[in-house]
Design a protein around this motif. Structure first.
Motif, PDB file in Angstrom:
ATOM      1  N   UNK A  78       0.717  -1.210   0.000  1.00  0.00           N
ATOM      2  CA  UNK A  78      -0.020  -0.038   0.076  1.00  0.00           C
ATOM      3  C   UNK A  78       1.082   1.266   0.026  1.00  0.00           C
ATOM      4  N   UNK A  79       0.319   2.366  -0.533  1.00  0.00           N
ATOM      5  CA  UNK A  79       0.832   3.585  -0.230  1.00  0.00           C
ATOM      6  C   UNK A  79      -0.063   4.668   0.148  1.00  0.00           C
ATOM      7  N   UNK A  80       0.252   5.529   0.799  1.00  0.00           N
ATOM      8  CA  UNK A  80      -0.564   6.609   1.822  1.00  0.00           C
ATOM      9  C   UNK A  80      -0.419   7.792   1.335  1.00  0.00           C
ATOM     10  N   UNK A  81      -1.220   8.661   0.782  1.00  0.00           N
ATOM     11  CA  UNK A  81      -1.432   9.579   0.322  1.00  0.00           C
ATOM     12  C   UNK A  81      -2.115  10.634   1.320  1.00  0.00           C
ATOM     13  N   UNK A  82      -1.166  11.424   2.060  1.00  0.00           N
ATOM     14  CA  UNK A  82      -1.959  12.550   3.241  1.00  0.00           C
ATOM     15  C   UNK A  82      -3.275  12.992   2.670  1.00  0.00           C
ATOM     16  N   UNK A  83      -4.268  12.960   3.505  1.00  0.00           N
ATOM     17  CA  UNK A  83      -5.353  13.835   3.234  1.00  0.00           C
ATOM     18  C   UNK A  83      -6.428  12.976   2.226  1.00  0.00           C
TER      19      UNK A  83
END
Length: 126
Positions: free
Chosen positions: A66-71
């Motif tokens: 997974x990758x997290x994109x802030x907001x």
């Protein structure tokens, strides 16, 4: 996304979530760039703590799934073929470990076990 949680057994809930999401990604049921439910939404749907879903998502991100994109949220990471291969190797090792224990208990020699594995492996390619 269907995730089934079993409260009985020795596998922690966060690990059950992690394994099932990995499986969905590896099978192609969750595609690259696809958004996952928010941690809060998944926790609410599964009736578990947000801390548990957070731990599962963090583990998946650490492992490159997974990758997290802030907001914006969490998304399926681009497929890393080496990561897929490593996961397949790990799963094969688990199954082979169980097969070795059965063979030892049943008095099957290493040579017999290797012959069986060779036959099964070559039969799959044919």
């Amino acid at each position: 996304m269907d995730i089934i949680i079993r409260n009985t057994g020795e596998v922690p809930i966060y690990d059950q979530i992690t394994r099932q999401i990995k499986s969905l990604i590896l099978k192609g049921e969750l595609r690259e760039g696809e958004a996952l439910p928010s941690m809060r939404l998944l926790a609410r749907e599964l009736r578990i703590s947000v801390i548990t879903t957070k731990r599962a998502y963090e583990e998946l991100e650490r492992e490159g799934f997974l990758t997290t994109v802030p907001g914006k949220g969490c998304f399926v990471a681009p497929r890393n073929l080496e990561l897929v291969r490593e996961d397949a190797l790990r799963r094969a090792e688990e199954h082979l470990g169980a097969a070795v224990e059965v063979a030892r208990t049943g008095g099957i020699t290493l040579e017999e076990l290797m012959q069986t594995l060779t036959i099964l492996y070559e039969g799959e390619e044919a």
